[in-house]
Design a protein around this motif. Structure first.
Motif, PDB file in Angstrom:
ATOM      1  N   TYR A   1       1.636   6.978  -0.345  1.00 24.87           N
ATOM      2  CA  TYR A   1       0.530   6.065  -0.632  1.00 24.87           C
ATOM      3  C   TYR A   1       0.614   5.652  -2.104  1.00 24.87           C
ATOM      4  O   TYR A   1       0.683   6.501  -2.992  1.00 24.87           O
ATOM      5  CB  TYR A   1      -0.800   6.758  -0.329  1.00 24.87           C
ATOM      6  N   ARG A   2       0.679   4.350  -2.355  1.00 26.95           N
ATOM      7  CA  ARG A   2       0.915   3.849  -3.709  1.00 26.95           C
ATOM      8  C   ARG A   2      -0.099   4.388  -4.734  1.00 26.95           C
ATOM      9  O   ARG A   2       0.255   4.752  -5.845  1.00 26.95           O
ATOM     10  CB  ARG A   2       0.904   2.316  -3.713  1.00 26.95           C
ATOM     11  N   LYS A   3      -1.376   4.448  -4.312  1.00 29.17           N
ATOM     12  CA  LYS A   3      -2.409   4.925  -5.231  1.00 29.17           C
ATOM     13  C   LYS A   3      -2.161   6.382  -5.623  1.00 29.17           C
ATOM     14  O   LYS A   3      -2.357   6.769  -6.780  1.00 29.17           O
ATOM     15  CB  LYS A   3      -3.782   4.772  -4.584  1.00 29.17           C
TER      16      LYS A   3
ATOM     17  N   LEU B   1       0.817  -1.216   0.000  1.00 32.13           N
ATOM     18  CA  LEU B   1       0.000   0.000   0.000  1.00 32.13           C
ATOM     19  C   LEU B   1       0.851   1.266   0.000  1.00 32.13           C
ATOM     20  O   LEU B   1       0.405   2.315  -0.441  1.00 32.13           O
ATOM     21  CB  LEU B   1      -0.929   0.026   1.212  1.00 32.13           C
ATOM     22  N   TRP B   2       2.078   1.140   0.528  1.00 30.84           N
ATOM     23  CA  TRP B   2       2.938   2.306   0.672  1.00 30.84           C
ATOM     24  C   TRP B   2       4.261   2.086  -0.040  1.00 30.84           C
ATOM     25  O   TRP B   2       4.749   0.968  -0.143  1.00 30.84           O
ATOM     26  CB  TRP B   2       3.186   2.607   2.156  1.00 30.84           C
ATOM     27  N   VAL B   3       4.836   3.169  -0.531  1.00 31.25           N
ATOM     28  CA  VAL B   3       6.105   3.128  -1.251  1.00 31.25           C
ATOM     29  C   VAL B   3       7.045   4.172  -0.663  1.00 31.25           C
ATOM     30  O   VAL B   3       6.617   5.279  -0.345  1.00 31.25           O
ATOM     31  CB  VAL B   3       5.898   3.425  -2.754  1.00 31.25           C
ATOM     32  N   LYS B   4       8.307   3.800  -0.513  1.00 34.19           N
ATOM     33  CA  LYS B   4       9.304   4.746  -0.019  1.00 34.19           C
ATOM     34  C   LYS B   4      10.018   5.396  -1.200  1.00 34.19           C
ATOM     35  O   LYS B   4      10.531   4.707  -2.082  1.00 34.19           O
ATOM     36  CB  LYS B   4      10.327   4.021   0.864  1.00 34.19           C
ATOM     37  N   CYS B   5      10.012   6.713  -1.216  1.00 28.03           N
ATOM     38  CA  CYS B   5      10.678   7.441  -2.295  1.00 28.03           C
ATOM     39  C   CYS B   5      12.189   7.231  -2.195  1.00 28.03           C
ATOM     40  O   CYS B   5      12.782   7.398  -1.131  1.00 28.03           O
ATOM     41  CB  CYS B   5      10.354   8.935  -2.228  1.00 28.03           C
ATOM     42  N   GLU B   6      12.814   6.894  -3.320  1.00 30.12           N
ATOM     43  CA  GLU B   6      14.253   6.643  -3.334  1.00 30.12           C
ATOM     44  C   GLU B   6      15.067   7.925  -3.180  1.00 30.12           C
ATOM     45  O   GLU B   6      16.246   7.868  -2.860  1.00 30.12           O
ATOM     46  CB  GLU B   6      14.635   5.943  -4.644  1.00 30.12           C
ATOM     47  N   ASN B   7      14.429   9.070  -3.399  1.00 30.50           N
ATOM     48  CA  ASN B   7      15.149  10.338  -3.331  1.00 30.50           C
ATOM     49  C   ASN B   7      14.985  11.029  -1.973  1.00 30.50           C
ATOM     50  O   ASN B   7      15.955  11.249  -1.260  1.00 30.50           O
ATOM     51  CB  ASN B   7      14.686  11.263  -4.453  1.00 30.50           C
TER      52      ASN B   7
ATOM     53  N   PHE C   1       1.388   9.776 -12.083  1.00 27.71           N
ATOM     54  CA  PHE C   1       2.286   9.274 -13.129  1.00 27.71           C
ATOM     55  C   PHE C   1       3.580   8.687 -12.557  1.00 27.71           C
ATOM     56  O   PHE C   1       4.636   8.749 -13.182  1.00 27.71           O
ATOM     57  CB  PHE C   1       2.630  10.377 -14.140  1.00 27.71           C
ATOM     58  N   LYS C   2       3.495   8.144 -11.349  1.00 26.18           N
ATOM     59  CA  LYS C   2       4.654   7.581 -10.647  1.00 26.18           C
ATOM     60  C   LYS C   2       5.763   8.614 -10.447  1.00 26.18           C
ATOM     61  O   LYS C   2       6.948   8.345 -10.628  1.00 26.18           O
ATOM     62  CB  LYS C   2       5.167   6.327 -11.341  1.00 26.18           C
ATOM     63  N   VAL C   3       5.328   9.823 -10.090  1.00 25.68           N
ATOM     64  CA  VAL C   3       6.243  10.900  -9.726  1.00 25.68           C
ATOM     65  C   VAL C   3       5.972  11.250  -8.271  1.00 25.68           C
ATOM     66  O   VAL C   3       4.813  11.467  -7.888  1.00 25.68           O
ATOM     67  CB  VAL C   3       6.029  12.144 -10.619  1.00 25.68           C
ATOM     68  N   CYS C   4       7.019  11.301  -7.451  1.00 25.93           N
ATOM     69  CA  CYS C   4       6.849  11.584  -6.025  1.00 25.93           C
ATOM     70  C   CYS C   4       6.193  12.957  -5.827  1.00 25.93           C
ATOM     71  O   CYS C   4       6.714  13.965  -6.320  1.00 25.93           O
ATOM     72  CB  CYS C   4       8.202  11.545  -5.327  1.00 25.93           C
ATOM     73  N   PRO C   5       5.061  13.026  -5.106  1.00 25.40           N
ATOM     74  CA  PRO C   5       4.397  14.317  -4.890  1.00 25.40           C
ATOM     75  C   PRO C   5       5.164  15.228  -3.934  1.00 25.40           C
ATOM     76  O   PRO C   5       4.898  16.426  -3.878  1.00 25.40           O
ATOM     77  CB  PRO C   5       3.038  13.914  -4.291  1.00 25.40           C
TER      78      PRO C   5
END
Length: 298
Positions: A33-35, A21-27, A41-45
């Motif tokens: 939140y994955r959704k 459900l959750w993703v850690k930003c690599e940057n 567009f799979k860009v970190c907000p």
């Protein structure tokens, strides 16, 4: 009468959170939140970091819904050297096919962008690092030949570690092969837009990826020939900050424009309409077809 009363411990109910459900930003290392990430567009907000996306996601992002028709989907490497490292090359290909659902690291075919016919080829980094072997080189070459035959713009999105070591000299030959195919487009006056995603390195950078009439890069993409660590160890000097990032290459004239993912489709379409308008004859060698002023105005 008891002096002390024993308090019963409170048992807290643990809430089970489904995996994924959750993703850690690599940057920026923020938890997203994955959704929300997928909707963006799979860009970190938080920091605008562009996550890597698959070839199929890229095609869906750039082309009109339902218009992409894949060509030569069954092409697979013949393992010309019968190569083995920690495992046989054939086994590695099977492993990557199961992991990604792809036969190879490149997909190409016919599509439309806002109604305009194009040929598009996309490299997928998740398949052996998007490395260019004989099949990837063949697909890129066929994409260029298809664009020449149909006289429509060619779009290639690169994300690759370079030439595929398991195919040795056969892989290196693809650099000349793809460059020659792109050269024929140039001679015929057919527009070729190259899009560089993170990362683009090695033989891909040294061939078709940097031969675009217009070269677009996604923000903060790593682009180069050798990696920064190799360069630093070779020249024995500290590299400048942001070296080999898209913005650094834009500043030094290696790419024409840096475009955020959400603007990529509209930017490509505008460039096609400006440089190769459907209603008029087109020759890329005629400077009057080219947009005046900075590409940042596009």
């Amino acid at each position: 009468m008891a002096w002390f009363k024993r308090k019963e411990p409170k048992i807290e109910k643990k809430v089970k959170i489904p995996e994924g459900l959750w993703v850690k930003c690599e940057n920026c290392k923020e938890i997203i939140y994955r959704k929300e990430l997928e909707n963006n567009f799979k860009v970190c907000p938080k920091c605008q970091y562009h996550f890597r996306i698959s070839a199929k996601e890229r095609i869906s992002l750039i082309t009109d819904n339902g218009t992409f028709i894949e060509l030569d989907p069954e092409l697979k490497s013949p393992d010309p050297l019968d190569f083995k490292d920690t495992m046989p090359y054939k086994g590695r290909l099977i492993e990557n096919e199961k992991k990604t659902g792809l036969k190879e690291a490149a997909i190409y075919g016919d599509a439309k962008i806002n109604g305009r016919d194009v040929v598009i080829a996309v490299l997928d980094f998740s398949f052996m690092g998007g490395s260019m072997g004989t099949v990837v080189g063949e697909k890129v070459t066929r994409a260029a030949e298809r664009a020449l035959e149909r006289r429509v713009p060619l779009i290639i999105v690169s994300s690759s570690g370079g030439a595929r070591m398991q195919e040795g000299m056969f892989s290196l030959m693809q650099m000349a092969k793809t460059a020659q195919a792109i050269g024929k487009l140039k001679e015929a006056g057919i527009l070729y837009i190259s899009v560089l995603a993170d990362p683009t390195f090695g033989g891909v950078t040294a061939s078709f990826a940097m031969l675009g009439d217009i070269i677009i890069a996604e923000p903060r993409s790593l682009i180069g020939f050798a990696g920064p660590r190799v360069i630093q160890e070779t020249i024995k000097q500290q590299l400048p900050e942001g070296f080999q990032r898209a913005e650094f290459l834009l500043e030094h004239g290696m790419v024409d424009i840096v475009v955020e993912r959400k603007e990529l489709k509209s930017t490509i379409y505008k460039l096609i309409e400006i440089i190769m308008p459907a209603s008029s004859s087109y020759n890329l060698n005629n400077s009057s077809n080219l947009p005046q002023g900075s590409l940042s105005e596009v």
